[in-house]
Design an enzyme around this catalytic site. Structure first.
Site, PDB file in Angstrom:
ATOM      1  N   GLY A   1       2.502   9.226  -1.034  1.00  0.00           N
ATOM      2  CA  GLY A   1       0.791   9.301  -0.784  1.00  0.00           C
ATOM      3  C   GLY A   1       0.671  10.634  -0.300  1.00  0.00           C
TER       4      GLY A   1
ATOM      5  N   THR B   1       9.997   8.825  -0.865  1.00  0.00           N
ATOM      6  CA  THR B   1      10.493   9.974  -1.489  1.00  0.00           C
ATOM      7  C   THR B   1      11.845  10.729  -0.862  1.00  0.00           C
ATOM      8  OG1 THR B   1       8.092  10.630  -1.555  1.00  0.00           O
ATOM      9  CG2 THR B   1       9.860  12.640  -1.795  1.00  0.00           C
TER      10      THR B   1
ATOM     11  N   THR C   1       3.975  12.458   6.004  1.00  0.00           N
ATOM     12  CA  THR C   1       3.257  11.163   6.303  1.00  0.00           C
ATOM     13  C   THR C   1       2.376  11.053   7.498  1.00  0.00           C
ATOM     14  OG1 THR C   1       3.338   8.754   6.723  1.00  0.00           O
ATOM     15  CG2 THR C   1       5.255   9.853   7.423  1.00  0.00           C
TER      16      THR C   1
ATOM     17  N   ASP D   1       1.842   8.369   8.563  1.00  0.00           N
ATOM     18  CA  ASP D   1       1.960   7.221   9.742  1.00  0.00           C
ATOM     19  C   ASP D   1       2.816   7.746  10.694  1.00  0.00           C
ATOM     20  OD1 ASP D   1       0.555   5.843   7.699  1.00  0.00           O
ATOM     21  OD2 ASP D   1       2.705   5.258   6.657  1.00  0.00           O
TER      22      ASP D   1
ATOM     23  N   GLY E   1      -1.286   3.276   8.799  1.00  0.00           N
ATOM     24  CA  GLY E   1      -0.103   3.315   9.642  1.00  0.00           C
ATOM     25  C   GLY E   1       0.996   2.833   9.322  1.00  0.00           C
TER      26      GLY E   1
ATOM     27  N   GLU F   1      -3.563  -1.279  10.582  1.00  0.00           N
ATOM     28  CA  GLU F   1      -3.710  -2.089   9.343  1.00  0.00           C
ATOM     29  C   GLU F   1      -2.384  -3.119   9.347  1.00  0.00           C
ATOM     30  OE1 GLU F   1      -3.063   0.437   5.863  1.00  0.00           O
ATOM     31  OE2 GLU F   1      -1.389   1.255   6.468  1.00  0.00           O
TER      32      GLU F   1
ATOM     33  N   ARG G   1      -6.521  10.457   5.190  1.00  0.00           N
ATOM     34  CA  ARG G   1      -5.507  11.194   4.334  1.00  0.00           C
ATOM     35  C   ARG G   1      -6.107  12.398   3.810  1.00  0.00           C
ATOM     36  NH1 ARG G   1      -2.208   7.219   1.260  1.00  0.00           N
ATOM     37  NH2 ARG G   1      -2.644   8.141  -0.652  1.00  0.00           N
TER      38      ARG G   1
HETATM   39  O1  F6P Z   1       2.092   5.895   4.124  1.00  0.00           O
HETATM   40  C1  F6P Z   1       0.704   6.551   3.954  1.00  0.00           C
HETATM   41  C2  F6P Z   1      -0.464   5.530   3.916  1.00  0.00           C
HETATM   42  O2  F6P Z   1      -1.497   5.918   4.011  1.00  0.00           O
HETATM   43  C3  F6P Z   1      -0.345   4.068   4.755  1.00  0.00           C
HETATM   44  O3  F6P Z   1      -0.806   4.470   6.014  1.00  0.00           O
HETATM   45  C4  F6P Z   1      -1.138   3.264   3.872  1.00  0.00           C
HETATM   46  O4  F6P Z   1      -0.766   2.030   4.151  1.00  0.00           O
HETATM   47  C5  F6P Z   1      -0.787   3.600   2.412  1.00  0.00           C
HETATM   48  O5  F6P Z   1      -0.106   4.955   2.567  1.00  0.00           O
HETATM   49  C6  F6P Z   1      -1.733   3.624   1.659  1.00  0.00           C
HETATM   50  O6  F6P Z   1      -1.288   3.609   0.425  1.00  0.00           O
HETATM   51  P1  F6P Z   1      -2.191   3.819  -1.001  1.00  0.00           P
HETATM   52  O7  F6P Z   1      -2.941   5.122  -1.106  1.00  0.00           O
HETATM   53  O8  F6P Z   1      -1.359   3.992  -2.041  1.00  0.00           O
HETATM   54  O9  F6P Z   1      -3.180   2.715  -0.982  1.00  0.00           O
END
Ligand code: F6P
Length: 369
Positions: free
Chosen positions: A12, A118, A138, A140, A183, A236, A296
């Protein structure tokens, strides 16, 4: 001697990726090393390969930009590539194609900027002979080998600002305001944003909550503190005692499951737990905001830019010095590096008995337990 390296962003996206690219290219170029950018993570090394030269023109002005100029994917595990043939899903191991593309392109090694997924792919590639430097990203903040990953503090800022806004509307309407933050299985974003945004309840995956205790904190706000609103942050990945985290979609080959619905579950639980509350205005209304990918996107904050620039420079330095198969990391105020294998072996979770949690409790925050 290192002459040419590849650079990719995987998993991500996250604020600060472009700052790492900017800095790694500048540092490598200044040491006479050419950098090829690989598009869409490891996927760009499968098949014919999708690469382009990253020179000073290509990276001009990208330092403050959100996202990644190289593109990214979290479906791109070359060892478990998914192909659809009519109704059938076929999983293929195309790791050897990646290794032969690295050779064909004349790359001495790769800088892989990514999270645990990754970096794990990077480690698997080293077992097939490739050379890799990892850079931990990340939002997270869930990698134990580094004090922090870049992108985390930008996400915290965004969540904190959302809480500031939810506070004023919650206070105006006497409501319980829930903010669901990202997270994964780590409560770092929830805990940091909750503490900086003045949340009264912070629910994290590391401490399963009791809905009655959360409801009791809301009643206490009203009865003992004379306050008519309550601010709650829920990670989450948080879940009630005896329950499990909410998944919207289950994990598949080479891809983690998608979390979602922790806020809705909490809202439903609270509505039930507060329904019988006899107060003149009746039980409070509960509203949920899911912050989602806003955490993000956008430009990295100063701190994330700083560690991104420092990580990028160190990653290039390690590659040029032929110190492969390591991951750059932050230890205290110093940028260091650790073996890649060590870097991905331990996840970083909130310690339920650690200082942060104790200090949260000390200032009256309920962790729902
Ligand atoms: O790992 C980063 C993250 O943003 C997590 O916090 C979240 O659960 C996940 O990626 C969301 O992923 P996607 O963009 O595939 O929905």
């Amino acid at each position: 001697m290192t002459r040419r390296i590849g650079l990719l962003t995987g998993g991500g996206d996250c604020p600060g990726l472009n700052a790492v690219i900017w800095s790694a290219v500048r540092a490598a170029n200044s040491l006479g090393v050419e950098v090829l950018g690989i598009e869409d993570g490891f996927e760009g090394l499968v098949g014919g390969g999708r690469v382009r030269l990253l020179d000073k023109t290509a990276i001009r002005n990208i330092l403050p930009l959100g996202g990644t100029v190289l593109g990214s994917t979290n479906r791109g595990n070359p060892f478990k590539m998914v192909r659809h043939d009519h109704d059938q899903e076929i999983i293929e191991d195309r790791g050897n194609e990646v290794v032969s593309n690295i050779e064909r392109l004349g790359l001495d090694g790769l800088i892989a900027i990514g999270g645990d997924g990754t970096l794990a792919i990077g480690l698997d590639l080293t077992e097939r002979g490739a050379k890799v430097i990892g850079v931990p990203k990340t939002i997270d903040n869930d990698l134990a080998a580094t004090d922090t990953t870049f992108g985390f503090y930008t996400a915290v800022e965004t969540a904190m600002e959302a809480l500031d806004r939810l506070k004023t509307t919650g206070e105006s309407h006497d409501r319980v305001m829930i903010l669901e933050v990202m997270g994964r299985d780590a409560g770092w974003i929830a805990l940091h944003s909750g503490l900086t945004g003045g949340a009264h309840v912070i629910l994290i995956p590391e401490i399963p909550y009791n809905i009655e205790h959360v409801a009791a904190r809301i009643r206490q706000r009203w009865q003992e503190e004379g306050r008519n609103y309550t601010l709650i942050v829920v990670a989450e990945g948080a879940f009630p005692q005896g329950g499990t985290a909410n998944y919207v979609t289950p994990g598949q080959a080479g891809r983690l499951g998608r979390l979602g619905g922790a806020g809705a579950t909490l809202e439903a639980g609270l509505q039930q737990a507060l329904a019988a509350w006899q107060r003149p205005s009746g039980p409070p209304e509960v509203r949920t905001t899911v912050l989602g990918h806003i955490q993000r996107g956008g430009s990295p904050c100063a701190y994330d830019r700083l560690i991104s620039v420092r990580f990028g420079a160190e990653a290039a330095h390690l590659a040029v010095m032929n110190r492969w198969n390591r991951m750059v990391c932050l230890r205290g105020t110093e940028i260091k590096s650790v073996p890649l294998r060590e870097a991905i072996s331990r996840p970083h979770r909130v310690d339920p008995d650690g200082q942060l949690v104790l200090q949260a409790r000390a200032v009256g925050v309920s962790l729902g337990d």
